[in-house]
Design an enzyme around this catalytic site. Structure first.
Site, PDB file in Angstrom:
ATOM      1  N   ARG A   1       7.570   0.931   9.844  1.00  0.00           N
ATOM      2  CA  ARG A   1       7.040   2.192   9.314  1.00  0.00           C
ATOM      3  C   ARG A   1       6.098   2.814  10.340  1.00  0.00           C
ATOM      4  O   ARG A   1       5.238   2.128  10.903  1.00  0.00           O
ATOM      5  CB  ARG A   1       6.251   1.956   8.019  1.00  0.00           C
ATOM      6  CG  ARG A   1       7.083   1.455   6.870  1.00  0.00           C
ATOM      7  CD  ARG A   1       6.307   1.518   5.563  1.00  0.00           C
ATOM      8  NE  ARG A   1       5.002   0.869   5.645  1.00  0.00           N
ATOM      9  CZ  ARG A   1       4.139   0.802   4.641  1.00  0.00           C
ATOM     10  NH1 ARG A   1       4.425   1.376   3.482  1.00  0.00           N
ATOM     11  NH2 ARG A   1       2.988   0.185   4.785  1.00  0.00           N
TER      12      ARG A   1
ATOM     13  N   TYR B   1      -7.720   4.369   0.634  1.00  0.00           N
ATOM     14  CA  TYR B   1      -7.900   3.794   1.980  1.00  0.00           C
ATOM     15  C   TYR B   1      -6.711   4.060   2.896  1.00  0.00           C
ATOM     16  O   TYR B   1      -6.710   3.622   4.034  1.00  0.00           O
ATOM     17  CB  TYR B   1      -8.168   2.280   1.901  1.00  0.00           C
ATOM     18  CG  TYR B   1      -7.200   1.512   1.022  1.00  0.00           C
ATOM     19  CD1 TYR B   1      -5.922   1.214   1.447  1.00  0.00           C
ATOM     20  CD2 TYR B   1      -7.588   1.090  -0.253  1.00  0.00           C
ATOM     21  CE1 TYR B   1      -5.038   0.524   0.636  1.00  0.00           C
ATOM     22  CE2 TYR B   1      -6.711   0.401  -1.077  1.00  0.00           C
ATOM     23  CZ  TYR B   1      -5.433   0.122  -0.625  1.00  0.00           C
ATOM     24  OH  TYR B   1      -4.561  -0.563  -1.442  1.00  0.00           O
ATOM     25  N   LYS B   2      -5.695   4.759   2.389  1.00  0.00           N
ATOM     26  CA  LYS B   2      -4.531   5.069   3.236  1.00  0.00           C
ATOM     27  C   LYS B   2      -4.803   6.407   3.922  1.00  0.00           C
ATOM     28  O   LYS B   2      -5.700   6.492   4.737  1.00  0.00           O
ATOM     29  CB  LYS B   2      -3.267   5.022   2.393  1.00  0.00           C
ATOM     30  CG  LYS B   2      -2.980   3.573   1.947  1.00  0.00           C
ATOM     31  CD  LYS B   2      -1.845   3.400   0.984  1.00  0.00           C
ATOM     32  CE  LYS B   2      -1.653   1.901   0.683  1.00  0.00           C
ATOM     33  NZ  LYS B   2      -0.814   1.653  -0.475  1.00  0.00           N
TER      34      LYS B   2
ATOM     35  N   PHE C   1       6.498  -0.870  -5.480  1.00  0.00           N
ATOM     36  CA  PHE C   1       5.498  -1.748  -4.874  1.00  0.00           C
ATOM     37  C   PHE C   1       5.280  -2.927  -5.845  1.00  0.00           C
ATOM     38  O   PHE C   1       5.101  -2.717  -7.040  1.00  0.00           O
ATOM     39  CB  PHE C   1       4.210  -0.949  -4.677  1.00  0.00           C
ATOM     40  CG  PHE C   1       3.187  -1.617  -3.813  1.00  0.00           C
ATOM     41  CD1 PHE C   1       3.342  -1.656  -2.440  1.00  0.00           C
ATOM     42  CD2 PHE C   1       2.068  -2.208  -4.374  1.00  0.00           C
ATOM     43  CE1 PHE C   1       2.390  -2.271  -1.627  1.00  0.00           C
ATOM     44  CE2 PHE C   1       1.113  -2.828  -3.565  1.00  0.00           C
ATOM     45  CZ  PHE C   1       1.271  -2.854  -2.200  1.00  0.00           C
TER      46      PHE C   1
ATOM     47  N   ASP D   1       2.472   6.713  -9.277  1.00  0.00           N
ATOM     48  CA  ASP D   1       1.646   6.026  -8.288  1.00  0.00           C
ATOM     49  C   ASP D   1       1.673   6.892  -7.030  1.00  0.00           C
ATOM     50  O   ASP D   1       2.715   7.029  -6.382  1.00  0.00           O
ATOM     51  CB  ASP D   1       2.274   4.641  -8.024  1.00  0.00           C
ATOM     52  CG  ASP D   1       1.510   3.835  -6.981  1.00  0.00           C
ATOM     53  OD1 ASP D   1       0.779   4.444  -6.160  1.00  0.00           O
ATOM     54  OD2 ASP D   1       1.659   2.597  -6.967  1.00  0.00           O
TER      55      ASP D   1
HETATM   56  C1  LIG Z   1      -1.038   0.425  -1.224  1.00  0.00           C
HETATM   57  C2  LIG Z   1      -0.393   0.484  -2.547  1.00  0.00           C
HETATM   58  C3  LIG Z   1      -1.005  -0.060  -3.679  1.00  0.00           C
HETATM   59  C4  LIG Z   1      -2.275  -0.840  -3.491  1.00  0.00           C
HETATM   60  O1  LIG Z   1      -2.822  -1.410  -4.616  1.00  0.00           O
HETATM   61  P1  LIG Z   1      -4.292  -2.044  -4.505  1.00  0.00           P
HETATM   62  O2  LIG Z   1      -4.653  -2.348  -5.901  1.00  0.00           O
HETATM   63  O3  LIG Z   1      -5.168  -1.030  -3.839  1.00  0.00           O
HETATM   64  O4  LIG Z   1      -4.203  -3.263  -3.658  1.00  0.00           O
HETATM   65  C5  LIG Z   1      -0.400   0.123  -4.905  1.00  0.00           C
HETATM   66  N1  LIG Z   1       0.765   0.800  -5.015  1.00  0.00           N
HETATM   67  C6  LIG Z   1       1.399   1.291  -3.930  1.00  0.00           C
HETATM   68  C7  LIG Z   1       2.694   2.031  -4.059  1.00  0.00           C
HETATM   69  C8  LIG Z   1       0.837   1.147  -2.676  1.00  0.00           C
HETATM   70  O5  LIG Z   1       1.457   1.633  -1.600  1.00  0.00           O
END
Ligand SMILES: *Cc1c(COP(=O)(O)O)cnc(C)c1O
Length: 426
Positions: free
Chosen positions: A386, A236-237, A130, A211
């Site tokens: 997805r 939030y996911k 990410f 992560d």
């Molecule tokens: C959604 C997501 C994030 C989100 O980071 P935020 O700081 O909450 O915006 C980080 N890493 C991964 C792999 C994600 O899928």
């Protein structure tokens, strides 16, 4: 793969026998559309709404005294929620704290655990990571006067969708100080073998963190048992905490007591925090990795959301998730292969997380056509759709209907009416 009956009646029969169906009514939007985007933003539940209102009410009723009174004392709510979340990641209660945001927590953990010394200066990540994680890693290399071009190693992917654990382990060379990997890859949904990678890193004296954004709330973890050094995730996911809800982190007990890389007054041992001394005494647990005042209104929905998780187990959730994604992959293979739609998520149960990725060159326009049909997927460049069945609210019938919509969009070339440009937020 075994053949499954491609009828809606079969999906309905699976729903009648499915576990966890008691939770669907908690999520009003789940029955108003086909919501397959719970891995980007989970839906609002009645319970999360109620706990948000309860925190607002405590502010209205108590003012400053809300920190120490009311049904949820604000002062140690972050710890309390960390304890509630610990079983979801297989940690001891004091190893988890709900704080900050995903990326800020990564900054905190890198500031704490990335200690380049001697030959060991590199950070190992992967080519499919990410972007926020890569940006954060690069920041820390630059802060140490190192160039990301030299000090950031990204293990390549052979197919653009998945990684080989052996490649990752081969890249754990003596010049690597820290490894950061996802549990589940955000595009393809591949689940990495966390215990194997952790063991390999530790044999080579390398710190390893994960992560968990795409695995928390949908599959079990055993972070303590596996010996993972640190982890962080958003809420939030799959955890349905609401847009921008407060994130969380885990630090293994053996690291407790070290000074947080980024300290603030909420890093303090809570019993002496209000002494206002300039000498920081860090909290004896994962609470030490907090920085400042908790964001109460963004923590509040988690109280209700995590309450739901206390009524079931993560193993039951995973079992249902595996069956939902299996069904989705079988159906997509059976009904969409003539249209050249490919399932790029690994087939093996042990190698897939909670979502399914379908690849097609027209992915952007297919997603637009789906949205017009009240189906909510998401799009990830260059060509991935997805679809995430959320075990708490997605039904087999939702999946059947979704694949059926895609079949129509492909069969009638409906996507061709849409402009090629993707939206700013996809
Ligand atoms: C959604 C997501 C994030 C989100 O980071 P935020 O700081 O909450 O915006 C980080 N890493 C991964 C792999 C994600 O899928």
């Amino acid at each position: 793969m075994t053949e499954i009956p491609v009828t809606r009646a079969f999906a309905e029969s699976l729903d009648r026998a499915a576990p966890l169906t008691q939770f669907r009514d908690e999520f009003p939007m789940a029955s108003q559309c086909l919501y397959l985007d719970g891995n980007s933003l989970g839906l609002l539940s009645r319970r999360a709404e109620a706990s948000l209102l309860a925190i607002l009410d405590s502010w209205r009723t108590y003012g400053i005294d809300g920190w120490s009174t009311g049904s949820y004392r604000w002062f140690d709510l972050s710890e309390h929620l960390g304890h509630m979340m610990a079983p979801l990641v297989g940690a001891q209660p004091h190893e988890v704290i709900v704080t900050g945001s995903t990326t800020v927590n990564l900054h905190q953990l890198l500031a704490t655990f990335y200690r380049p010394h001697g030959e060991r200066r590199k950070i190992l990540a992967d080519a499919l990571a990410f972007p926020s994680d890569i940006y954060a890693i690069s920041s820390h290399l630059l802060l140490h006067g190192l160039s990301p071009d030299e000090a950031l190693v990204q293990v390549p992917s052979h197919d653009g969708f998945t990684l080989s654990e052996d490649d990752i382990i081969d890249a754990m060379t003596p010049d690597v100080a820290l490894v950061l990997l996802p549990s589940v890859l955000f595009v393809s949904g591949q689940l990495l073998d966390i215990p194997k990678l952790t063991e390999a890193a530790h044999e080579r004296h390398i710190i390893i963190g994960f992560d968990l954004a795409h695995s928390v709330g949908v599959l079990p973890h055993a972070l303590s048992q596996w010996g993972v050094d640190f982890a962080f995730w958003c809420t939030y996911k799959y955890l349905n905490g609401g847009p921008g809800s407060v994130a969380a982190l885990y630090v293994a007990e053996r690291h407790h007591g070290i000074r947080p890389g980024l300290a603030g007054w909420f890093s303090s041992d809570k019993t002496v925090q209000f002494d206002m001394a300039h000498q920081l005494i860090p909290a004896p647990d994962a609470g030490a990795f907090q920085i400042g005042t908790p964001h109460l209104l963004s923590l509040a929905p988690l109280i209700g959301s995590l309450d739901m998780y206390s009524e079931t187990t993560i193993d039951i959730i995973r079992a249902k998730s595996v069956q939902l994604t299996h069904y989705l992959m079988e159906l997509a293979t059976a009904r969409l292969k003539d249209f050249n739609v490919r399932v790029v998520t690994p087939q093996e149960e042990a190698q897939r997380g909670g979502h399914v990725a379908l690849a097609h060159p027209e992915a952007v326009r297919i997603c637009k056509a789906l949205k017009d049909r009240q189906v909510i997927p998401d799009y990830r460049p260059p060509e991935v759709i997805r679809l995430a069945p959320s075990p708490l609210y997605t039904t087999y019938t939702d999946i059947w209907d979704t694949v059926n919509h895609i079949w129509h969009i492909m069969h009638e070339r409906e996507y061709a009416q849409y402009p090629l440009k993707r939206e700013i937020v996809s």
